[in-house]
Motif scaffolding. Structure first.
Motif, PDB file in Angstrom:
ATOM      1  N   SER A  63       0.130  13.898   5.143  1.00  0.00           N
ATOM      2  CA  SER A  63       1.085  13.113   4.298  1.00  0.00           C
ATOM      3  C   SER A  63       1.184  13.614   2.923  1.00  0.00           C
ATOM      4  CB  SER A  63       0.521  11.740   4.396  1.00  0.00           C
ATOM      5  OG  SER A  63       0.960  11.068   3.328  1.00  0.00           O
ATOM      6  N   LEU A  90       1.962   5.418   5.109  1.00  0.00           N
ATOM      7  CA  LEU A  90       1.660   6.279   4.205  1.00  0.00           C
ATOM      8  C   LEU A  90       2.703   7.398   4.070  1.00  0.00           C
ATOM      9  CD1 LEU A  90      -2.151   7.309   4.126  1.00  0.00           C
ATOM     10  CD2 LEU A  90      -0.580   6.605   2.525  1.00  0.00           C
ATOM     11  N   ASP A  91       3.272   7.985   5.335  1.00  0.00           N
ATOM     12  CA  ASP A  91       4.015   8.737   5.175  1.00  0.00           C
ATOM     13  C   ASP A  91       5.597   8.372   4.630  1.00  0.00           C
ATOM     14  OD1 ASP A  91       2.619  10.345   6.619  1.00  0.00           O
ATOM     15  OD2 ASP A  91       3.428  10.296   8.358  1.00  0.00           O
ATOM     16  N   ARG A 138       6.370  11.283  14.236  1.00  0.00           N
ATOM     17  CA  ARG A 138       5.423  10.516  15.068  1.00  0.00           C
ATOM     18  C   ARG A 138       5.847   9.995  16.172  1.00  0.00           C
ATOM     19  NH1 ARG A 138       1.015  10.676  12.994  1.00  0.00           N
ATOM     20  NH2 ARG A 138       1.177  11.590  10.868  1.00  0.00           N
ATOM     21  N   ARG A 177      17.160   5.493  -8.011  1.00  0.00           N
ATOM     22  CA  ARG A 177      16.384   4.209  -7.598  1.00  0.00           C
ATOM     23  C   ARG A 177      14.953   4.259  -8.135  1.00  0.00           C
ATOM     24  NH1 ARG A 177      14.544   0.632  -7.242  1.00  0.00           N
ATOM     25  NH2 ARG A 177      14.605  -1.240  -5.970  1.00  0.00           N
ATOM     26  N   MET A 178      14.620   5.646  -7.667  1.00  0.00           N
ATOM     27  CA  MET A 178      12.789   6.062  -8.078  1.00  0.00           C
ATOM     28  C   MET A 178      12.949   5.969  -9.557  1.00  0.00           C
ATOM     29  SD  MET A 178      11.557   5.842  -5.376  1.00  0.00           S
ATOM     30  CE  MET A 178       9.977   6.475  -5.487  1.00  0.00           C
ATOM     31  N   TYR A 192       1.017  11.994   0.549  1.00  0.00           N
ATOM     32  CA  TYR A 192       0.357  11.087  -0.427  1.00  0.00           C
ATOM     33  C   TYR A 192      -1.113  11.207  -0.347  1.00  0.00           C
ATOM     34  CZ  TYR A 192       4.962   9.666  -0.840  1.00  0.00           C
ATOM     35  OH  TYR A 192       6.354   9.310  -1.275  1.00  0.00           O
ATOM     36  N   ARG A 202      -5.986  -0.361   0.180  1.00  0.00           N
ATOM     37  CA  ARG A 202      -4.581  -0.640  -0.212  1.00  0.00           C
ATOM     38  C   ARG A 202      -3.957   0.497   0.099  1.00  0.00           C
ATOM     39  NH1 ARG A 202      -3.865  -0.773  -6.192  1.00  0.00           N
ATOM     40  NH2 ARG A 202      -5.973  -1.906  -6.186  1.00  0.00           N
ATOM     41  N   LEU A 203      -2.675   0.664   0.840  1.00  0.00           N
ATOM     42  CA  LEU A 203      -1.739   1.574   0.888  1.00  0.00           C
ATOM     43  C   LEU A 203      -0.694   1.524  -0.207  1.00  0.00           C
ATOM     44  CD1 LEU A 203      -1.288   1.466   4.524  1.00  0.00           C
ATOM     45  CD2 LEU A 203      -2.698   3.012   3.303  1.00  0.00           C
ATOM     46  N   ALA A 204      -0.252   0.173  -0.615  1.00  0.00           N
ATOM     47  CA  ALA A 204       0.609   0.219  -1.752  1.00  0.00           C
ATOM     48  C   ALA A 204       0.292  -1.441  -2.171  1.00  0.00           C
ATOM     49  CB  ALA A 204       2.251   0.310  -1.351  1.00  0.00           C
ATOM     50  N   GLY A 205       0.643  -1.660  -3.311  1.00  0.00           N
ATOM     51  CA  GLY A 205       0.422  -3.000  -3.579  1.00  0.00           C
ATOM     52  C   GLY A 205       0.976  -3.378  -5.132  1.00  0.00           C
ATOM     53  N   LEU A 240      12.587   2.672 -10.970  1.00  0.00           N
ATOM     54  CA  LEU A 240      11.220   1.908 -10.550  1.00  0.00           C
ATOM     55  C   LEU A 240       9.995   2.603 -11.319  1.00  0.00           C
ATOM     56  CD1 LEU A 240       9.906   0.384  -8.369  1.00  0.00           C
ATOM     57  CD2 LEU A 240       9.697   2.212  -6.961  1.00  0.00           C
ATOM     58  N   PHE A 274       7.468   1.324  -1.636  1.00  0.00           N
ATOM     59  CA  PHE A 274       7.460   1.058  -3.159  1.00  0.00           C
ATOM     60  C   PHE A 274       8.628   0.204  -3.217  1.00  0.00           C
ATOM     61  CE2 PHE A 274       4.316   4.811  -4.294  1.00  0.00           C
ATOM     62  CZ  PHE A 274       3.365   3.853  -4.133  1.00  0.00           C
ATOM     63  N   LEU A 275       9.595   1.112  -2.949  1.00  0.00           N
ATOM     64  CA  LEU A 275      11.097   0.191  -3.158  1.00  0.00           C
ATOM     65  C   LEU A 275      10.950  -1.091  -2.701  1.00  0.00           C
ATOM     66  CD1 LEU A 275      13.397   3.320  -2.618  1.00  0.00           C
ATOM     67  CD2 LEU A 275      12.940   2.360  -4.788  1.00  0.00           C
ATOM     68  N   ALA A 331       7.430   9.514  -6.537  1.00  0.00           N
ATOM     69  CA  ALA A 331       6.261   8.395  -5.403  1.00  0.00           C
ATOM     70  C   ALA A 331       4.981   8.814  -5.789  1.00  0.00           C
ATOM     71  CB  ALA A 331       7.098   8.461  -4.141  1.00  0.00           C
ATOM     72  N   ASN A 336      -1.232   3.573  -8.097  1.00  0.00           N
ATOM     73  CA  ASN A 336      -1.776   2.667  -7.264  1.00  0.00           C
ATOM     74  C   ASN A 336      -3.065   2.896  -6.670  1.00  0.00           C
ATOM     75  OD1 ASN A 336      -1.177   0.354  -5.521  1.00  0.00           O
ATOM     76  ND2 ASN A 336      -0.198   1.671  -3.959  1.00  0.00           N
ATOM     77  N   LEU A 356       5.870   6.116   1.906  1.00  0.00           N
ATOM     78  CA  LEU A 356       5.345   5.348   0.956  1.00  0.00           C
ATOM     79  C   LEU A 356       6.494   4.853  -0.060  1.00  0.00           C
ATOM     80  CD1 LEU A 356       2.539   4.005   0.871  1.00  0.00           C
ATOM     81  CD2 LEU A 356       1.793   6.001  -0.635  1.00  0.00           C
ATOM     82  N   GLU A 357       7.372   5.846  -0.323  1.00  0.00           N
ATOM     83  CA  GLU A 357       8.127   5.473  -1.201  1.00  0.00           C
ATOM     84  C   GLU A 357       9.002   4.356  -1.036  1.00  0.00           C
ATOM     85  OE1 GLU A 357       9.291   9.642  -1.087  1.00  0.00           O
ATOM     86  OE2 GLU A 357      11.333   9.235  -1.108  1.00  0.00           O
ATOM     87  N   ILE A 363      12.382  11.858   9.416  1.00  0.00           N
ATOM     88  CA  ILE A 363      12.052  13.192   9.908  1.00  0.00           C
ATOM     89  C   ILE A 363      10.433  12.706  10.313  1.00  0.00           C
ATOM     90  CG2 ILE A 363      11.325  15.467   9.828  1.00  0.00           C
ATOM     91  CD1 ILE A 363      13.419  15.836   7.555  1.00  0.00           C
ATOM     92  N   ALA A 364       9.706  12.293   9.572  1.00  0.00           N
ATOM     93  CA  ALA A 364       8.322  11.838   9.667  1.00  0.00           C
ATOM     94  C   ALA A 364       8.300  10.781  10.962  1.00  0.00           C
ATOM     95  CB  ALA A 364       7.767  11.444   8.242  1.00  0.00           C
TER      96      ALA A 364
END
Lengths: 947, 253
Positions: free
Chosen positions: A37, B157-158, B238, A109-110, A39, B26-29, A113, B164-165, A72, A79, B160-161, B233-234
């Motif tokens: 990933s 996770l793949d 999967r 957009r990013m 990330y 926490r993956l995002a928050g 953010l 966030f949005l 991101a 985060n 994630l952006e 794509i991701a």
């Protein structure tokens, strides 16, 4: 036939395409070994390195996707706790601003953010540079850009800039696009909260906001509603108009907006009631109240559960609501209890639980549904249901309930069990007759698995019950004895052993506890052993018949390896042997024993063992410490050669304990917020007097009153007075605050008139100068005429001072001083001021010990509506400390209430009073009071306090 | 009256929105306001100073610790509870109401829909549980939309952006911005609502979505790496992998 074929071909094409992509992906990742990933395992430094790409205009244009990923990744770093430092953030921030060059929408957009996320970390001056880009976006014709640019701008803008773009925001509020309109409204809400200057600007848009409430877009309605209320929130009339308007017009379609409106309506009702404008009920009273209530009630019929719930909660929280007001809400909540949604059940349960605290009968009709919830998979709901049932259930249903609970309790977490135990304790207060079964039930849990907190709660509950319901004492003590046989918590064992020592000797058969205690001496760790020895000591001292056998047991403790235990044992043995020699125990001979009238097993008068082991210190350690500190602070005290005795120490008053009210959270069983407030260090109030050298000759202050206000708290000069009582003087400490910004006060004194028989003004210490906002003390010294009995005196008081006008900006004088007077409220010095609130450990003993030589008996008829009020008033009038918990009145016993009070009068004379209060008719209380003291004049003075 | 503490906040606000995996990581928050910092003593803050030079950063470290401990307590309570996307569950943590959706055990649902990820909304304990549940269900709906129905840890996770949005579109500084799941996901994917309706019809026949868009927004949307449908794509990768595994398992039986 052909159609499916085509479809299949299309599908195959799609699959092929997908597989190609997957293959490509694989190729890419082969180089990186595996699919990782973007990330995973991010390093801050690596990402920052990557972020340099922002400065390369070519790759920004060609590869916006890459930039998105880097942003991101940066956000992900934030985060996961890898925060950028301020310098790093600023550097990245400048890079990001370059990205405005790209027209790629997702990149933009990013960027938005990112700016929002990082704006707080960066220097605001740096952030400002993006304003122009954002303003450009805000005025373009793409809704997405406009909405987002607005939201970002609201974060970074100041009021000057807000003025510049005000026109656009105002337009955006009423934009046809819901997205833009919502963004504008939400940004305005933030702006409104951020700074007062911004709020002023936002207020000007009220027309547009009002218009937005009529938007067909539900979210816009919701946001407009919030902002409208914010703008009007300080304007009572405005709010009530808002509620009336929207509740009658029925124009709001958004459930969220309605939820808000319901909250505003119930807030309005709360305010109305607080101002005493309820009239005669919610359904017939003043117009605002009826409109508000009927809106809430009609909302109970809304189709959205969220709205219904809000209305029900609003109704249930109404102050002074009657049963008929609340009932409709309870009916809908009852339906919610069987909802498939956990949140709905939980919410409804929470409200019902809180109503059941005050009006259990209203909730009783839900009992069947509550019982069904005991098996709810959500344990919070089940626990709430139990605690509620324990309040609403009748006495007959207790046994059945307990059976259900015991099944339930075995499989829930400790914190829920604790809540249940606390409710059981309350239940036992309500139905003392059920104590046997309830205490038995609780002690069963003592023997089961459970953490310290849980066990401690049970033990505390049982101990509280022993004190409140004396019938439970003997059986409870035995339960506790069994518990310590197998208790892994030292703290609980020692606590219980101490309790046994206190309570055990007075039970019908003290001997049976000895075995349990002695087992502890043999089997436990040193702390418990020491506690057990101390406990045995109490038994031996109180019951002479047991002394010989306890002595035998104790002798084995002499060998103990622990110093403390051995010391205690040795002391105890020597005290006991000594006492037994002096007063040998003579068992009553067989034929003399009258089974109906057994002689009491208690130590003879003057028994040395009883004196050493049972009588406590005359004062508590805490008080002794405070007393010694006060002694040290007194001027000159440390220089005298007099020896220090208890009687020469300053008197320490009892401070009223802050009653720890059972928190609402407790009842809901939803975990508690630990509050660790620092313990307030008690400052000697007379320290201000001791600091004045001229007053040092007065000696030590006997007591100091609390500060009495002599003005309203919002006047030009705020004056309070503390009365320091000395042996033959009173020092009045006036604290004066100057709240006028263009004045300085000089030579401030307080003039008193009145009370010439008893007092003579012998000195004044003026406050030299009080600037704006400052406070200063001025003192007046009164000498008391010892020959005249003390009685209440009122003094007419005026503030005298010289005023100097000053320029508030520069602080320079603008005028000469001129004299000024300012009338204050009357100052009263009552007999109670001479009384120190000091409790005695044993009131009965003290009362009988002092004898009735100087007793004064009086009878008064007081006009109070309840005994409680009368008790409080009597305690205040006498200024004494209530003893033995008689200061609180037990509910509706029908019997007259006995009030015991103690105190120390000026001159160090102990005073005791016993009062009997009983209702007579509806608004009268008859008070009979007896006052005793060692001094012959004091009881009369004290009894005359009652007016 | 004793009810005063029951009065809800006048403006509905959330204290935090968290996207947690099955183990509670926490993956995002996003935390709004300072509800965690206000309840703690300053001593822990002093003890936690790192070698970092800047002051805000070292303060943030402690905030991060507080959040981690809050999340640990939260996880202890929600562990093992699965909440359907239309019936959020409620727990109380440190005096806060937490409402969540998701948390299906891996492989629990045969259809491959759902996943171990939870969406948690945290609010003050006076906030209406129903309101929080409404918000949470909306966001969870959008999340499953965006993840093609598969809300497991890796998928999230793949992408994630997108998450966030999503949080940003859902809530702005604690104020709820949008709740509707469909609207949320379409604005995350940079599509107008009207487009989305057209898309639903067009999606079947033209999965590549290669037709150049007239609005300009669509074109840019493609630049985001989204192929005509909702699958990135991701995601495609999967799904292909999972189908492969499922196939193998079926063969093995």
């Amino acid at each position: 036939m052909s159609a499916p074929m085509e479809e299949e071909e299309g599908l195959a094409g799609a699959v092929l395409k997908e597989l190609q992509q997957v293959a490509e992906k694989f190729k890419d990742e082969d180089e990186e070994d595996a699919f990782i990933s973007p990330y995973a395992h991010l390093e801050k430094s690596a990402v920052l390195q990557e972020a340099r790409i922002f400065h390369d205009s070519v790759s920004v244009r060609e590869n916006p996707r890459k930039c998105c990923t880097v942003i991101a990744q940066l956000l992900h770093l934030q985060n996961t706790g890898q925060f950028l430092s301020s310098t790093e953030a600023t550097e990245v921030f400048f890079g990001v601003t370059k990205l405005f060059m790209s027209d790629d929408a997702s990149l933009r957009r990013m960027v938005y953010l990112f700016i929002k996320e990082v704006a707080e970390t960066c220097n605001p001056d740096d952030v400002i540079i993006v304003t122009s880009s954002l303003t450009k976006d805000m005025t373009c014709d793409v809704d997405l850009y406009r909405a987002n640019a607005l939201r970002v701008l609201a974060r970074i803008i100041d009021s000057a800039m807000l003025g510049a773009i005000e026109r656009y925001v105002k337009q955006a509020v009423v934009d046809s696009s819901g997205q833009v309109s919502s963004a504008a409204l939400v940004s305005s809400i933030h702006l409104f909260d951020n700074a007062a200057e911004n709020a002023v600007v936002v207020k000007r848009w009220i027309g547009e906001v009002q218009e937005a409430t009529a938007s067909p877009n539900q979210m816009v309605q919701f946001h407009a509603m919030q902002l409208l209320y914010k703008i009007k929130s300080n304007d009572r009339l405005g709010v009530s108009k808002l509620v009336q308007q929207f509740s009658t017009r029925n124009s709001l379609k958004s459930p969220l907006a309605l939820v808000c409106l319901i909250r505003y309506a119930s807030k309005l009702l709360h305010d109305e009631v607080a101002e005493g404008r309820l009239g005669d009920g919610y359904q017939t009273g003043s117009s605002i109240c009826t409109i508000g209530y009927s809106f809430l009630e009609s909302s109970l019929k809304h189709k959205s559960e969220m709205v219904i719930y809000e209305a029900a909660r609003g109704i249930c929280s109404l102050p002074q609501a009657q049963a008929q007001d609340i009932n409709p809400a309870i009916t809908v909540l009852q339906m919610f209890l069987s909802s498939p949604k956990p949140a709905t059940r939980f919410g409804a349960m929470k409200i019902l639980a809180s109503i059941s605290n005050s009006q259990p009968r209203l909730v009783a009709k839900c009992n069947e549904d509550l019982e069904a919830l005991l098996s709810d998979p959500n344990r919070s709901i089940a626990t709430l249901a139990i605690t509620t049932l324990l309040k609403t259930g009748s006495e007959n249903s207790i046994d059945r309930l307990l059976k259900q609970i015991s099944a339930f309790l075995t499989d829930i977490a400790d914190e829920y069990k604790i809540t249940v135990v606390k409710s059981l304790q309350r239940l036992c207060f309500t139905y003392p007759n059920k104590h046997r079964i309830l205490v038995g039930f609780m002690s069963n849990f003592l023997r089961e698995e459970g953490g310290f907190e849980f066990k401690k709660t049970i033990v505390n509950s049982i101990v509280t019950l022993i004190k409140a319901v004396p019938e439970t004492a003997e059986s409870s003590l035995l339960h506790l004895c069994e518990f310590i046989e197998d208790c892994e918590f030292t703290m609980l064992s020692t606590q219980i052993l101490h309790l046994l020592g206190e309570m055990g000797p007075t039970t019908s058969a003290p001997a049976r506890y000895i075995r349990f205690i002695y087992n502890r001496v043999m089997l436990e760790n040193s702390a418990v052993r020491a506690a057990a020895i101390a406990s045995l000591a109490k038994f031996a001292a109180s019951c002479p018949s047991l002394r010989a056998s306890i002595l035998t047991l104790l002798k084995r403790g002499m060998e103990d390896e622990d110093d403390e235990t051995r010391d205690r044992t040795t002391l105890l043995i020597s005290v006991l042997e000594d006492a037994m020699e002096k007063n040998p125990y003579v068992a009553p001979s067989e034929d003399e024993i009258d089974p109906e009238n057994l002689p009491k097993d208690e130590p003879v008068a003057g028994d040395s063992a009883a004196y050493v082991l049972l009588d406590g210190m005359p004062v508590s350690f805490d008080k002794l410490r405070r007393s010694l500190e006060m002694y040290q602070n007194t001027p000159g005290a440390m220089d005298t050669a007099d020896s220090l005795t208890f009687s020469s120490l300053p008197v320490v008053e009892d401070v009223p304990e802050e009653t720890t009210s059972t928190h609402e959270m407790d009842d809901l069983g939803l975990g508690e917020i630990p509050s660790n407030e620092p313990i307030k260090e008690k400052v000697d109030p007379a320290a201000a007097v001791y600091a004045i050298p001229e007053l040092a000759s007065l000696g030590r202050a006997f007591r100091s009153s609390t500060a009495v206000p002599l003005t309203e708290s919002e006047t030009e000069y705020v004056v309070t007075c503390i009365k320091h009582i000395f042996e033959s003087h009173i020092v009045l400490q006036f604290t004066v605050q100057n709240t006028i910004d263009d004045q300085r006060l000089e030579n401030v004194t307080v003039m008193l008139e009145g009370g010439e028989d008893l007092y003579e003004i012998t000195g004044e210490i003026p406050a030299e100068s009080i600037k704006y906002g400052e406070t200063a003390n001025t003192f007046t010294v009164l000498q008391r005429n010892d020959d005249v009995p003390i009685e209440a005196n009122a003094f007419a008081s005026t503030l005298h001072f010289n005023v100097v006008q000053v320029d508030p900006a520069s602080g320079e004088d603008e005028s000469d001083a001129f004299e000024e007077e300012y009338p204050l409220e009357d100052l009263e010095i009552s007999t109670a001021d001479y009384m120190a609130k000091v409790s005695v450990p044993d009131f009965r003993k003290a009362w009988e010990g002092i004898g009735n030589d100087n007793e004064v008996l009086e009878k008064y008829a007081l006009s109070f509506k309840s005994v409680e009020d009368a008790v409080t008033a009597v305690i205040n009038l006498l200024g004494m400390q209530s003893c033995d918990g008689t200061g609180s009145v037990k509910a509706n016993t029908g019997k007259p209430h006995m009030l015991h009070m103690s105190g120390i009068f000026i001159g160090g004379k102990a005073v005791y009073a016993r009062a009997q209060l009983a209702m007579q008719g509806d608004s009268g209380v008859v008070l009979k009071i007896a006052v005793r003291s060692e001094d012959e004049n004091i009881p009369r003075m004290v009894a005359d306090c009652i007016r | 009256m004793a009810f005063t503490s029951v009065i809800p906040p006048l403006l509905p606000k959330v204290d935090a929105i968290l996207v947690l995996d099955g183990e509670g990581n926490r993956l995002a928050g996003k935390y709004y306001g300072d509800f965690l910092t206000s309840t703690t003593s300053s001593s822990s803050r002093a003890a936690m100073s790192t070698g970092d030079d800047s002051k805000p950063a070292s303060a943030n470290v402690t905030v991060e610790d507080l959040r981690a401990s809050f999340e640990r307590q939260l996880q202890a309570k929600i562990q093992g509870i699965a909440a359907r996307s239309d019936a959020a569950e409620v727990v109380t943590v440190m005096g806060k109401t937490a409402v969540f959706c998701g948390g299906m055990a891996m492989g629990a649902s045969p259809s491959g829909v759902g996943g171990d990820v939870r969406v948690v909304h945290v609010g003050p304990n006076t906030e209406s549980e129903l309101l929080l549940a409404y918000l949470c269900e909306g966001m969870y709906d959008a999340l499953s939309n965006l993840m093609g129905g598969q809300t497991d840890r890796n998928m999230v996770l793949d992408n994630l952006e997108l998450v966030f949005l999503l949080i940003d579109e859902h809530c702005d500084g604690g104020v709820i911005l949008e709740v509707d799941g469909a609207k949320l996901s379409s604005s995350v994917l940079l599509r107008d609502d009207e487009d989305m309706v057209a898309d639903a019809g067009a999606g079947e026949s033209a999965p590549q979505g290669a037709a150049p868009s007239t609005t300009g927004m669509r074109g840019m949307g493609n630049g985001f790496g989204m192929q005509g449908g909702d699958i990135s794509i991701a995601q495609a990768f999967r799904q292909a992998k999972q189908q492969l595994i499922a196939g193998l398992q079926a063969d093995g039986m």
